[in-house]
Design a protein around this motif. Structure first.
Motif, PDB file in Angstrom:
ATOM      1  N   THR A 134     -38.007  13.445  79.710  1.00 15.36           N
ATOM      2  CA  THR A 134     -37.403  13.047  78.640  1.00 15.36           C
ATOM      3  C   THR A 134     -37.645  11.753  77.963  1.00 15.36           C
ATOM      4  OG1 THR A 134     -35.310  12.371  79.055  1.00 15.36           O
ATOM      5  CG2 THR A 134     -35.734  14.963  78.704  1.00 15.36           C
ATOM      6  N   ARG A 135     -37.271  11.243  76.849  1.00 15.53           N
ATOM      7  CA  ARG A 135     -37.387   9.843  76.336  1.00 15.53           C
ATOM      8  C   ARG A 135     -36.165   9.593  75.671  1.00 15.53           C
ATOM      9  NH1 ARG A 135     -41.956   7.503  78.004  1.00 15.53           N
ATOM     10  NH2 ARG A 135     -41.612   5.546  76.521  1.00 15.53           N
ATOM     11  N   GLU A 136     -35.729   8.459  75.549  1.00 14.50           N
ATOM     12  CA  GLU A 136     -34.399   7.852  74.658  1.00 14.50           C
ATOM     13  C   GLU A 136     -34.994   6.866  73.682  1.00 14.50           C
ATOM     14  OE1 GLU A 136     -31.574   6.894  77.616  1.00 14.50           O
ATOM     15  OE2 GLU A 136     -31.805   8.859  78.539  1.00 14.50           O
ATOM     16  N   LEU A 137     -34.556   7.363  72.529  1.00 15.33           N
ATOM     17  CA  LEU A 137     -34.931   6.153  71.440  1.00 15.33           C
ATOM     18  C   LEU A 137     -33.313   5.730  71.017  1.00 15.33           C
ATOM     19  CD1 LEU A 137     -36.639   4.797  69.475  1.00 15.33           C
ATOM     20  CD2 LEU A 137     -36.378   6.552  68.036  1.00 15.33           C
ATOM     21  N   VAL A 138     -33.280   4.458  71.214  1.00 14.76           N
ATOM     22  CA  VAL A 138     -31.995   4.029  70.698  1.00 14.76           C
ATOM     23  C   VAL A 138     -32.012   3.520  69.280  1.00 14.76           C
ATOM     24  CG1 VAL A 138     -30.520   1.812  71.240  1.00 14.76           C
ATOM     25  CG2 VAL A 138     -31.683   2.725  73.120  1.00 14.76           C
ATOM     26  N   THR A 139     -30.938   3.943  68.694  1.00 11.31           N
ATOM     27  CA  THR A 139     -30.804   3.954  67.380  1.00 11.31           C
ATOM     28  C   THR A 139     -29.410   3.087  66.965  1.00 11.31           C
ATOM     29  OG1 THR A 139     -32.034   6.015  66.899  1.00 11.31           O
ATOM     30  CG2 THR A 139     -30.623   5.274  65.151  1.00 11.31           C
ATOM     31  N   PRO A 140     -29.486   1.923  66.457  1.00 11.90           N
ATOM     32  CA  PRO A 140     -28.480   1.441  66.143  1.00 11.90           C
ATOM     33  C   PRO A 140     -27.413   2.138  65.300  1.00 11.90           C
ATOM     34  CG  PRO A 140     -30.372  -0.015  65.609  1.00 11.90           C
ATOM     35  CD  PRO A 140     -30.703   1.147  65.998  1.00 11.90           C
ATOM     36  N   PRO A 141     -26.031   2.026  65.279  1.00 12.61           N
ATOM     37  CA  PRO A 141     -25.319   0.977  65.948  1.00 12.61           C
ATOM     38  C   PRO A 141     -25.382   1.375  67.671  1.00 12.61           C
ATOM     39  CG  PRO A 141     -23.919   2.155  64.809  1.00 12.61           C
ATOM     40  CD  PRO A 141     -25.296   2.767  64.478  1.00 12.61           C
ATOM     41  N   ASN A 142     -25.101   2.631  67.859  1.00  7.21           N
ATOM     42  CA  ASN A 142     -25.033   2.854  69.341  1.00  7.21           C
ATOM     43  C   ASN A 142     -25.111   4.270  69.738  1.00  7.21           C
ATOM     44  OD1 ASN A 142     -23.815   0.289  70.613  1.00  7.21           O
ATOM     45  ND2 ASN A 142     -22.019   0.782  69.321  1.00  7.21           N
ATOM     46  N   TYR A 143     -26.218   4.894  69.012  1.00  8.28           N
ATOM     47  CA  TYR A 143     -26.646   6.235  69.440  1.00  8.28           C
ATOM     48  C   TYR A 143     -28.093   6.404  69.956  1.00  8.28           C
ATOM     49  CZ  TYR A 143     -22.860   7.444  66.325  1.00  8.28           C
ATOM     50  OH  TYR A 143     -21.681   7.602  65.738  1.00  8.28           O
ATOM     51  N   LEU A 144     -28.326   7.529  70.613  1.00 12.15           N
ATOM     52  CA  LEU A 144     -29.387   7.865  71.429  1.00 12.15           C
ATOM     53  C   LEU A 144     -30.023   9.121  70.642  1.00 12.15           C
ATOM     54  CD1 LEU A 144     -28.291   7.542  74.935  1.00 12.15           C
ATOM     55  CD2 LEU A 144     -29.703   5.807  73.844  1.00 12.15           C
ATOM     56  N   LEU A 145     -31.368   9.010  70.339  1.00 11.41           N
ATOM     57  CA  LEU A 145     -32.099  10.289  70.123  1.00 11.41           C
ATOM     58  C   LEU A 145     -32.933  10.699  71.234  1.00 11.41           C
ATOM     59  CD1 LEU A 145     -33.545   9.268  66.638  1.00 11.41           C
ATOM     60  CD2 LEU A 145     -31.465  10.492  67.048  1.00 11.41           C
ATOM     61  N   ILE A 146     -32.540  11.700  71.905  1.00 18.57           N
ATOM     62  CA  ILE A 146     -33.171  12.295  73.243  1.00 18.57           C
ATOM     63  C   ILE A 146     -34.128  13.357  72.813  1.00 18.57           C
ATOM     64  CG2 ILE A 146     -32.744  13.232  75.466  1.00 18.57           C
ATOM     65  CD1 ILE A 146     -29.626  11.904  75.061  1.00 18.57           C
ATOM     66  N   TYR A 147     -35.460  13.103  73.405  1.00 16.95           N
ATOM     67  CA  TYR A 147     -36.550  14.152  73.048  1.00 16.95           C
ATOM     68  C   TYR A 147     -37.403  13.876  74.152  1.00 16.95           C
ATOM     69  CZ  TYR A 147     -39.462   9.733  72.032  1.00 16.95           C
ATOM     70  OH  TYR A 147     -39.891   8.374  72.214  1.00 16.95           O
ATOM     71  N   ASP A 148     -38.238  15.303  73.977  1.00 21.38           N
ATOM     72  CA  ASP A 148     -39.339  15.174  74.944  1.00 21.38           C
ATOM     73  C   ASP A 148     -40.725  15.436  73.868  1.00 21.38           C
ATOM     74  OD1 ASP A 148     -39.450  17.948  74.113  1.00 21.38           O
ATOM     75  OD2 ASP A 148     -38.703  18.527  76.364  1.00 21.38           O
ATOM     76  N   VAL A 149     -42.056  15.389  74.503  1.00 20.25           N
ATOM     77  CA  VAL A 149     -43.048  15.489  74.129  1.00 20.25           C
ATOM     78  C   VAL A 149     -43.647  16.551  74.754  1.00 20.25           C
ATOM     79  CG1 VAL A 149     -45.214  14.321  73.112  1.00 20.25           C
ATOM     80  CG2 VAL A 149     -43.124  13.117  73.085  1.00 20.25           C
ATOM     81  N   ILE A 150     -44.107  17.685  74.130  1.00 22.08           N
ATOM     82  CA  ILE A 150     -44.806  18.821  74.839  1.00 22.08           C
ATOM     83  C   ILE A 150     -46.146  19.185  73.890  1.00 22.08           C
ATOM     84  CG2 ILE A 150     -44.591  21.342  75.634  1.00 22.08           C
ATOM     85  CD1 ILE A 150     -41.815  20.527  76.420  1.00 22.08           C
ATOM     86  N   GLY A 151     -47.107  18.800  74.356  1.00 18.32           N
ATOM     87  CA  GLY A 151     -48.392  18.960  73.435  1.00 18.32           C
ATOM     88  C   GLY A 151     -48.127  18.333  72.202  1.00 18.32           C
ATOM     89  N   PRO A 152     -48.433  18.907  70.957  1.00 19.13           N
ATOM     90  CA  PRO A 152     -48.402  18.381  69.726  1.00 19.13           C
ATOM     91  C   PRO A 152     -47.044  18.355  68.962  1.00 19.13           C
ATOM     92  CG  PRO A 152     -48.966  20.818  69.426  1.00 19.13           C
ATOM     93  CD  PRO A 152     -49.177  20.244  71.029  1.00 19.13           C
ATOM     94  N   ARG A 153     -45.948  18.875  69.940  1.00 18.24           N
ATOM     95  CA  ARG A 153     -44.646  18.952  69.364  1.00 18.24           C
ATOM     96  C   ARG A 153     -43.680  17.876  69.974  1.00 18.24           C
ATOM     97  NH1 ARG A 153     -41.642  24.535  68.888  1.00 18.24           N
ATOM     98  NH2 ARG A 153     -42.744  24.363  67.226  1.00 18.24           N
ATOM     99  N   ILE A 154     -42.827  17.252  69.164  1.00 17.83           N
ATOM    100  CA  ILE A 154     -41.958  16.239  69.549  1.00 17.83           C
ATOM    101  C   ILE A 154     -40.896  17.016  69.360  1.00 17.83           C
ATOM    102  CG2 ILE A 154     -40.719  14.167  68.970  1.00 17.83           C
ATOM    103  CD1 ILE A 154     -43.422  13.188  68.107  1.00 17.83           C
ATOM    104  N   ARG A 155     -39.938  17.367  70.451  1.00 16.06           N
ATOM    105  CA  ARG A 155     -38.554  18.261  70.551  1.00 16.06           C
ATOM    106  C   ARG A 155     -37.685  17.090  70.626  1.00 16.06           C
ATOM    107  NH1 ARG A 155     -37.757  22.507  74.572  1.00 16.06           N
ATOM    108  NH2 ARG A 155     -38.008  20.824  75.989  1.00 16.06           N
TER     109      ARG A 155
END
Length: 91
Positions: free
Chosen positions: A58-79
């Motif tokens: 997985t990957r974690e994108l920090v989004t201000p003010p204090n949130y995480l968008l947690i996702y993965d990348v499988i082929g052409p799809r970002i989940r």
């Protein structure tokens, strides 16, 4: 080209955060909602934008003010897997 897909869990997280904030400040809820959408959309062109996640694959994108968008990348799809406040225990 990459495509963005929100899992049911991520949609529930997103809606719960919106509802919680909207109860006290509807404008803030709208602004945060737009920010989540904007940050997630950036992942289509830059899927490695987030830091490596605490859960393997997985990957974690920090989004201000204090949130995480947690996702993965499988082929052409970002989940988008989860949307969590940074203070919440993850995983």
């Amino acid at each position: 080209m990459k495509e963005l897909y929100w899992t049911p869990e991520a949609i529930r997280d997103h809606e719960a955060i919106y509802d919680h904030i909207e109860a006290d400040n509807p404008l803030a809820a709208l602004i945060l909602d737009a920010l989540f959408e904007e940050k997630a959309a950036h992942l289509i062109d830059h899927p490695a934008l987030g830091r490596p996640g605490r859960v393997t694959g997985t990957r974690e994108l920090v989004t201000p003010p204090n949130y995480l968008l947690i996702y993965d990348v499988i082929g052409p799809r970002i989940r988008m897997l989860r949307v969590l406040h940074a203070a919440r225990q993850w995983p």
